[in-house]
Scaffold this motif. Structure first.
Motif, PDB file in Angstrom:
ATOM      1  N   PRO A 259     -18.954   7.829  19.461  1.00  0.00           N
ATOM      2  CA  PRO A 259     -17.876   6.834  19.597  1.00  0.00           C
ATOM      3  C   PRO A 259     -17.578   6.123  18.287  1.00  0.00           C
ATOM      4  CG  PRO A 259     -19.921   6.004  20.549  1.00  0.00           C
ATOM      5  CD  PRO A 259     -20.160   7.436  20.208  1.00  0.00           C
ATOM      6  N   MET A 260     -18.442   6.260  17.288  1.00  0.00           N
ATOM      7  CA  MET A 260     -18.223   5.640  15.990  1.00  0.00           C
ATOM      8  C   MET A 260     -17.630   6.614  14.980  1.00  0.00           C
ATOM      9  SD  MET A 260     -19.182   2.659  16.695  1.00  0.00           S
ATOM     10  CE  MET A 260     -19.184   1.898  15.074  1.00  0.00           C
ATOM     11  N   HIS A 261     -17.180   7.764  15.450  1.00  0.00           N
ATOM     12  CA  HIS A 261     -16.622   8.761  14.529  1.00  0.00           C
ATOM     13  C   HIS A 261     -15.415   8.178  13.805  1.00  0.00           C
ATOM     14  CE1 HIS A 261     -14.741  12.464  13.060  1.00  0.00           C
ATOM     15  NE2 HIS A 261     -15.933  13.005  13.160  1.00  0.00           N
ATOM     16  N   GLU A 262     -15.232   8.561  12.548  1.00  0.00           N
ATOM     17  CA  GLU A 262     -14.193   7.977  11.706  1.00  0.00           C
ATOM     18  C   GLU A 262     -12.781   8.244  12.203  1.00  0.00           C
ATOM     19  OE1 GLU A 262     -16.782   9.830  10.880  1.00  0.00           O
ATOM     20  OE2 GLU A 262     -16.347  11.182   9.205  1.00  0.00           O
TER      21      GLU A 262
ATOM     22  N   GLU B   6      -7.569  15.591  19.447  1.00  0.00           N
ATOM     23  CA  GLU B   6      -7.958  16.387  18.276  1.00  0.00           C
ATOM     24  C   GLU B   6      -9.475  16.548  18.207  1.00  0.00           C
ATOM     25  OE1 GLU B   6      -6.446  18.209  16.385  1.00  0.00           O
ATOM     26  OE2 GLU B   6      -4.367  17.566  16.197  1.00  0.00           O
ATOM     27  N   ARG B   7     -10.202  15.493  18.522  1.00  0.00           N
ATOM     28  CA  ARG B   7     -11.657  15.609  18.496  1.00  0.00           C
ATOM     29  C   ARG B   7     -12.129  16.592  19.571  1.00  0.00           C
ATOM     30  NH1 ARG B   7     -15.715  15.672  15.016  1.00  0.00           N
ATOM     31  NH2 ARG B   7     -17.679  14.959  15.930  1.00  0.00           N
ATOM     32  N   TYR B   8     -11.465  16.597  20.702  1.00  0.00           N
ATOM     33  CA  TYR B   8     -11.791  17.561  21.749  1.00  0.00           C
ATOM     34  C   TYR B   8     -11.564  18.984  21.248  1.00  0.00           C
ATOM     35  CZ  TYR B   8     -11.202  20.547  25.794  1.00  0.00           C
ATOM     36  OH  TYR B   8     -11.289  21.596  26.671  1.00  0.00           O
TER      37      TYR B   8
ATOM     38  N   ALA C  23     -16.192  24.383  18.510  1.00  0.00           N
ATOM     39  CA  ALA C  23     -17.588  24.437  18.054  1.00  0.00           C
ATOM     40  C   ALA C  23     -18.564  24.777  19.180  1.00  0.00           C
ATOM     41  CB  ALA C  23     -17.978  23.107  17.418  1.00  0.00           C
ATOM     42  N   GLY C  24     -18.068  24.878  20.405  1.00  0.00           N
ATOM     43  CA  GLY C  24     -18.931  25.185  21.533  1.00  0.00           C
ATOM     44  C   GLY C  24     -19.692  23.995  22.068  1.00  0.00           C
ATOM     45  N   LEU C  25     -19.296  22.789  21.650  1.00  0.00           N
ATOM     46  CA  LEU C  25     -19.987  21.581  22.089  1.00  0.00           C
ATOM     47  C   LEU C  25     -19.322  20.935  23.299  1.00  0.00           C
ATOM     48  CD1 LEU C  25     -20.696  20.073  18.560  1.00  0.00           C
ATOM     49  CD2 LEU C  25     -22.257  21.355  20.032  1.00  0.00           C
ATOM     50  N   GLU C  26     -18.161  21.424  23.676  1.00  0.00           N
ATOM     51  CA  GLU C  26     -17.465  20.968  24.879  1.00  0.00           C
ATOM     52  C   GLU C  26     -16.856  22.183  25.565  1.00  0.00           C
ATOM     53  OE1 GLU C  26     -17.092  18.240  26.537  1.00  0.00           O
ATOM     54  OE2 GLU C  26     -18.065  16.822  25.176  1.00  0.00           O
ATOM     55  N   SER C  27     -16.684  22.079  26.856  1.00  0.00           N
ATOM     56  CA  SER C  27     -16.039  23.152  27.600  1.00  0.00           C
ATOM     57  C   SER C  27     -14.591  23.301  27.161  1.00  0.00           C
ATOM     58  CB  SER C  27     -16.087  22.855  29.102  1.00  0.00           C
ATOM     59  OG  SER C  27     -15.281  23.768  29.816  1.00  0.00           O
ATOM     60  N   VAL C  28     -14.105  24.540  27.073  1.00  0.00           N
ATOM     61  CA  VAL C  28     -12.697  24.750  26.732  1.00  0.00           C
ATOM     62  C   VAL C  28     -11.789  24.408  27.903  1.00  0.00           C
ATOM     63  CG1 VAL C  28     -13.202  26.514  25.016  1.00  0.00           C
ATOM     64  CG2 VAL C  28     -12.822  27.199  27.392  1.00  0.00           C
ATOM     65  N   ASP C  29     -12.378  24.126  29.054  1.00  0.00           N
ATOM     66  CA  ASP C  29     -11.634  23.681  30.232  1.00  0.00           C
ATOM     67  C   ASP C  29     -11.681  22.154  30.248  1.00  0.00           C
ATOM     68  OD1 ASP C  29     -10.668  22.918  32.673  1.00  0.00           O
ATOM     69  OD2 ASP C  29     -11.901  24.315  33.839  1.00  0.00           O
ATOM     70  N   PRO C  30     -10.559  21.470  29.932  1.00  0.00           N
ATOM     71  CA  PRO C  30     -10.601  20.003  29.895  1.00  0.00           C
ATOM     72  C   PRO C  30     -11.069  19.383  31.200  1.00  0.00           C
ATOM     73  CG  PRO C  30      -8.588  20.821  28.894  1.00  0.00           C
ATOM     74  CD  PRO C  30      -9.251  21.996  29.546  1.00  0.00           C
TER      75      PRO C  30
ATOM     76  N   GLU D 216     -11.976  16.873  12.225  1.00  0.00           N
ATOM     77  CA  GLU D 216     -12.786  18.042  11.879  1.00  0.00           C
ATOM     78  C   GLU D 216     -14.052  17.678  11.110  1.00  0.00           C
ATOM     79  OE1 GLU D 216      -9.822  20.294   9.901  1.00  0.00           O
ATOM     80  OE2 GLU D 216      -8.814  20.852  11.770  1.00  0.00           O
ATOM     81  N   ARG D 217     -14.222  16.415  10.769  1.00  0.00           N
ATOM     82  CA  ARG D 217     -15.463  15.991  10.125  1.00  0.00           C
ATOM     83  C   ARG D 217     -16.619  15.999  11.123  1.00  0.00           C
ATOM     84  NH1 ARG D 217     -14.678  10.513   6.592  1.00  0.00           N
ATOM     85  NH2 ARG D 217     -13.652  11.401   4.749  1.00  0.00           N
ATOM     86  N   ARG D 218     -17.768  16.409  10.674  1.00  0.00           N
ATOM     87  CA  ARG D 218     -19.031  16.305  11.410  1.00  0.00           C
ATOM     88  C   ARG D 218     -18.937  16.747  12.870  1.00  0.00           C
ATOM     89  NH1 ARG D 218     -21.208  11.518  12.218  1.00  0.00           N
ATOM     90  NH2 ARG D 218     -19.251  10.375  12.252  1.00  0.00           N
ATOM     91  N   PRO D 219     -18.545  18.003  13.119  1.00  0.00           N
ATOM     92  CA  PRO D 219     -18.472  18.435  14.524  1.00  0.00           C
ATOM     93  C   PRO D 219     -19.802  18.343  15.242  1.00  0.00           C
ATOM     94  CG  PRO D 219     -18.310  20.302  13.021  1.00  0.00           C
ATOM     95  CD  PRO D 219     -18.183  19.072  12.188  1.00  0.00           C
ATOM     96  N   ASP D 220     -20.912  18.443  14.479  1.00  0.00           N
ATOM     97  CA  ASP D 220     -22.227  18.365  15.119  1.00  0.00           C
ATOM     98  C   ASP D 220     -22.554  16.981  15.635  1.00  0.00           C
ATOM     99  OD1 ASP D 220     -22.296  17.367  12.561  1.00  0.00           O
ATOM    100  OD2 ASP D 220     -24.301  18.119  12.102  1.00  0.00           O
TER     101      ASP D 220
END
Length: 338
Positions: free
Chosen positions: A197-200, A228-230, A236-243, A188-192
């Motif tokens: 690929p370097m996310h913690e 979880e990142r998905y 947040a609306g940054l990815e489609s809710v359809d995998p 949940e950190r930094r959704p923006d």
């Protein structure tokens, strides 16, 4: 220490909100109800004890928890599921009145208080005190610390979450539920930042796998981190809710983590293998996280949670499909796309 792995990020006003998972793929609301997710997973004994507890018969829960012994992963899972019932607190109080010295009754009350606080119906400071009182009675037991971690994962400061994870891990380094809670919080950190690929969260999952024994089911943690990142990006609306329409599940990282997870599963299931972890210790929490994504993650969940062939009449809430049959196609897709 965990602080070596996690890069500290500035807080942006208040506690991070806990977002719900995206809706399942390809199911209408009516059909989704028919495949309701049960937090008890494949634990038939837990289902029986939970039913009895909702009816006021706490002796079944007492016997189940006593029989669980020091299987810390299953013990934490069972306390958590029993405590989710709204009536548990009242019946656990009856148990403690009948047996004032019962440690399990006190831990169950602590877990019930945590879930009550998460529903906004109890003061978190009093709940924390109750969990710590239970923890003081049995210092080697990570279970009361898991209850605190459940609370702080949603309500606490980041430094508190990290400290409590260390408390659990100090007592049981491979505690699966604790690792999943940390992955969910870190995701949940930094959704923006999007699909960074370097996310913690990916750093943490890789670190946990490196620290775990070769046969540990924590090998699937990178898949959990990806799921979880998905969840976070979809909300947040940054990815489609359809995998199936999301690049999150078709990119290079997705192919890599799924291939590694399938390879681990094949090695664990290899005839004649003697893994350090019996079936009872398989990560019971992976399904709860991967269930939010239907595509490949759901196939993986059905495989990684196999504790005996069709242990229940409706395995993994999929009564109309056999995970063994699904495995061939899912693995071919995962390996063929690399």
């Amino acid at each position: 220490m965990l602080c070596v792995i996690i890069r500290t990020q500035p807080r942006r006003g208040g506690r991070p909100a806990v977002s719900p998972p995206p809706p399942p793929l390809g199911r209408s609301r009516k059909k989704r109800t028919a495949h309701a997710f049960d937090a008890a997973l494949d634990d038939a004994e837990l289902v029986v004890a939970r039913t009895a507890l909702t009816q006021g018969r706490w002796t079944e829960a007492r016997a189940l928890l006593a029989a669980t012994g020091n299987d810390w992963d299953r013990r934490g899972h069972r306390f958590d599921v029993l405590a989710q019932e709204p009536t548990t607190e009242a019946w656990a109080r009856d148990w403690r009145l009948a047996e004032p010295e019962s440690y399990d009754a006190e831990v169950l009350l602590a877990f019930a208080a945590v879930h009550k606080a998460l529903r906004g119906k109890a003061r978190s400071d009093k709940v924390r005190a109750r969990c710590r009182e239970a923890a003081a009675r049995q210092p080697a037991d990570p279970t009361p610390w898991l209850a605190l971690l459940l609370l702080e994962r949603s309500l606490g400061r980041e430094e508190d979450v990290v400290r409590l994870f260390d408390e659990v891990r100090h007592r049981h380094p491979e505690h699966h539920h604790a690792h999943h809670l940390m992955v969910a919080r870190l995701a949940e950190r930094r959704p923006d930042a999007g699909q960074d690929p370097m996310h913690e969260v990916y750093d943490f999952a890789s670190w946990a796998v490196e620290q775990a024994p070769a046969a540990s089911p924590l090998a699937v943690l990178p898949v959990v981190a990806h799921a979880e990142r998905y969840r976070v990006l979809a909300v947040a609306g940054l990815e489609s809710v359809d995998p199936a329409a999301s690049g999150h599940w078709t990119g290079r990282r997705a192919r890599g983590v799924m291939k590694a997870a399938f390879d681990w599963w094949l090695e664990w299931e290899r005839p004649g293998a003697a893994p350090a972890h019996p079936r009872a210790c398989i990560d019971l929490n992976f399904l709860a996280h991967a269930k939010s994504c239907e595509g490949r993650a759901a196939e993986a969940a059905a495989l990684f949670h196999r504790i005996g062939r069709h242990a229940t009449p409706a395995p993994w809430s999929y009564p109309d499909r056999d995970p063994y049959e699904a495995f061939g196609a899912a693995r071919a897709a995962a390996l063929g796309s690399t």
